[in-house]
Motif scaffolding. Structure first.
Motif, mmCIF file in Angstrom:
data_model
loop_
_atom_site.group_PDB
_atom_site.id
_atom_site.type_symbol
_atom_site.label_atom_id
_atom_site.label_comp_id
_atom_site.label_asym_id
_atom_site.label_seq_id
_atom_site.Cartn_x
_atom_site.Cartn_y
_atom_site.Cartn_z
ATOM 1 N N GLY A 10 0.772 -1.237 0.000
ATOM 2 C CA GLY A 10 0.000 0.000 0.000
ATOM 3 C C GLY A 10 0.799 1.280 0.000
ATOM 4 O O GLY A 10 0.332 2.302 0.511
ATOM 5 N N ALA A 11 1.997 1.262 -0.588
ATOM 6 C CA ALA A 11 2.795 2.490 -0.675
ATOM 7 C C ALA A 11 1.966 3.619 -1.267
ATOM 8 O O ALA A 11 1.098 3.395 -2.123
ATOM 9 C CB ALA A 11 4.030 2.253 -1.541
ATOM 10 N N THR A 12 2.217 4.840 -0.816
ATOM 11 C CA THR A 12 1.546 6.008 -1.368
ATOM 12 C C THR A 12 1.783 6.058 -2.873
ATOM 13 O O THR A 12 2.901 5.864 -3.349
ATOM 14 C CB THR A 12 2.092 7.290 -0.709
ATOM 15 O OG1 THR A 12 1.869 7.212 0.700
ATOM 16 C CG2 THR A 12 1.420 8.533 -1.264
ATOM 17 N N GLU A 13 0.715 6.290 -3.623
ATOM 18 C CA GLU A 13 0.802 6.435 -5.073
ATOM 19 C C GLU A 13 0.694 7.913 -5.421
ATOM 20 O O GLU A 13 -0.176 8.619 -4.903
ATOM 21 C CB GLU A 13 -0.330 5.664 -5.758
ATOM 22 C CG GLU A 13 -0.273 4.176 -5.495
ATOM 23 C CD GLU A 13 -1.480 3.436 -6.047
ATOM 24 O OE1 GLU A 13 -1.442 2.204 -6.069
ATOM 25 O OE2 GLU A 13 -2.474 4.092 -6.451
ATOM 26 N N VAL A 14 1.582 8.387 -6.289
ATOM 27 C CA VAL A 14 1.590 9.793 -6.673
ATOM 28 C C VAL A 14 1.405 9.919 -8.183
ATOM 29 O O VAL A 14 1.751 9.014 -8.941
ATOM 30 C CB VAL A 14 2.889 10.516 -6.239
ATOM 31 C CG1 VAL A 14 3.039 10.501 -4.738
ATOM 32 C CG2 VAL A 14 4.101 9.893 -6.899
ATOM 33 N N VAL A 15 0.848 11.044 -8.595
ATOM 34 C CA VAL A 15 0.707 11.367 -10.015
ATOM 35 C C VAL A 15 1.809 12.364 -10.343
ATOM 36 O O VAL A 15 1.745 13.532 -9.939
ATOM 37 C CB VAL A 15 -0.685 11.945 -10.329
ATOM 38 C CG1 VAL A 15 -0.778 12.321 -11.811
ATOM 39 C CG2 VAL A 15 -1.772 10.949 -9.943
ATOM 40 N N VAL A 16 2.835 11.865 -11.005
ATOM 41 C CA VAL A 16 4.007 12.682 -11.318
ATOM 42 C C VAL A 16 3.592 13.871 -12.191
ATOM 43 O O VAL A 16 2.873 13.704 -13.177
ATOM 44 C CB VAL A 16 5.087 11.830 -12.020
ATOM 45 C CG1 VAL A 16 6.282 12.687 -12.424
ATOM 46 C CG2 VAL A 16 5.534 10.683 -11.115
ATOM 47 N N TRP A 38 -1.072 15.175 -6.605
ATOM 48 C CA TRP A 38 -2.173 14.240 -6.452
ATOM 49 C C TRP A 38 -1.607 12.921 -5.942
ATOM 50 O O TRP A 38 -0.590 12.427 -6.447
ATOM 51 C CB TRP A 38 -2.873 14.003 -7.768
ATOM 52 C CG TRP A 38 -3.503 15.217 -8.378
ATOM 53 C CD1 TRP A 38 -3.517 16.503 -7.890
ATOM 54 C CD2 TRP A 38 -4.199 15.250 -9.614
ATOM 55 N NE1 TRP A 38 -4.195 17.318 -8.757
ATOM 56 C CE2 TRP A 38 -4.625 16.584 -9.828
ATOM 57 C CE3 TRP A 38 -4.512 14.293 -10.567
ATOM 58 C CZ2 TRP A 38 -5.345 16.968 -10.948
ATOM 59 C CZ3 TRP A 38 -5.227 14.675 -11.690
ATOM 60 C CH2 TRP A 38 -5.642 15.999 -11.874
ATOM 61 N N HIS A 39 -2.273 12.341 -4.973
ATOM 62 C CA HIS A 39 -1.773 11.096 -4.391
ATOM 63 C C HIS A 39 -2.902 10.349 -3.699
ATOM 64 O O HIS A 39 -4.001 10.879 -3.523
ATOM 65 C CB HIS A 39 -0.632 11.379 -3.404
ATOM 66 C CG HIS A 39 -1.053 12.190 -2.224
ATOM 67 N ND1 HIS A 39 -1.264 13.558 -2.287
ATOM 68 C CD2 HIS A 39 -1.333 11.838 -0.946
ATOM 69 C CE1 HIS A 39 -1.636 14.002 -1.108
ATOM 70 N NE2 HIS A 39 -1.701 12.977 -0.267
ATOM 71 N N ARG A 40 -2.606 9.127 -3.296
ATOM 72 C CA ARG A 40 -3.538 8.323 -2.521
ATOM 73 C C ARG A 40 -2.760 7.190 -1.867
ATOM 74 O O ARG A 40 -1.655 6.840 -2.304
ATOM 75 C CB ARG A 40 -4.664 7.757 -3.388
ATOM 76 C CG ARG A 40 -4.206 6.657 -4.330
ATOM 77 C CD ARG A 40 -5.350 6.098 -5.122
ATOM 78 N NE ARG A 40 -4.937 4.874 -5.818
ATOM 79 C CZ ARG A 40 -5.740 4.157 -6.568
ATOM 80 N NH1 ARG A 40 -7.007 4.530 -6.733
ATOM 81 N NH2 ARG A 40 -5.311 3.060 -7.158
ATOM 82 N N ALA A 41 -3.336 6.609 -0.825
ATOM 83 C CA ALA A 41 -2.776 5.387 -0.256
ATOM 84 C C ALA A 41 -3.027 4.271 -1.250
ATOM 85 O O ALA A 41 -4.129 4.152 -1.805
ATOM 86 C CB ALA A 41 -3.435 5.067 1.081
#
Length: 195
Positions: free
Chosen positions: A86-92, A128-131
């Motif tokens: 569940g690493a944080t996901e980011v929108v580069v 922008w990001h999410r778990a």
């Protein structure tokens, strides 16, 4: 996903993390000084947890956002951050769009911020990001997330009401500035900065 709020009251180690030299160097370079500690929470994603909602942490600023960030996260990885746990996901590059994501953006490409335990992951508030979803069978993903802002915004946590007197009494001048107990850049009390 579990969120544990107001870590400053729980153990002095969290005060140390909030004013850690690495964190403050990033804050100064990104936001300038003085800055505020808006909140500091523990985020734990356990096995089977769904992915979070795609968002940016600059919701406190009206759109369109200014071209400079108004806040930043400095995430201290307690566990390894992996795609599976569940690493944080980011929108580069999303910080350049100066707006919150919409439902139409739900399928935008995300990258997992993978890092070993003990690492720091920092990102400014327009990203922008999410778990991520924790698809592992038995791994949790825990981190401490101090969130800092420029001093013109109210903090998410009301430190004046929530902090125990012992935390305030033991705080360094730097931490007192982050909590707005010192008025460098925040306003005076009877003509001078309060202790």
């Amino acid at each position: 996903n579990i969120r544990v709020w107001n870590l400053l009251n729980r153990d002095p180690v969290f005060c140390d993390l909030a004013e850690h030299p690495v964190a403050l160097e990033l804050v100064r370079a990104t936001l300038g000084w003085p800055a505020l500690l808006s909140n500091i929470s523990g985020n734990i994603t356990g096995p089977g947890a769904s992915a979070g909602v795609l968002h940016a942490d600059q919701i406190f600023v009206p759109e369109p956002w200014p071209c400079s960030p108004q806040g930043m996260n400095v995430a201290w990885c307690i566990d390894d951050f992996t795609r599976e746990n569940g690493a944080t996901e980011v929108v580069v590059g999303s910080h350049r769009w100066n707006r919150m994501p919409t439902e139409a953006d739900a399928s935008v490409r995300r990258v997992s911020a993978e890092a070993p335990a003990g690492s720091v992951i920092a990102f400014e508030s327009r990203i922008w990001h999410r778990a991520g979803a924790n698809t592992s069978r038995d791994e949790r993903r825990a981190a401490v997330f101090p969130f800092y802002t420029t001093p013109i915004y109210r903090t998410q946590e009301n430190w004046f009401l929530s902090l125990s007197p012992g935390v305030v009494g033991a705080a360094s001048d730097t931490l007192l500035t982050l909590l707005a107990y010192k008025s460098e850049g925040f306003g005076l009390v009877y003509g001078r900065s309060p202790r």
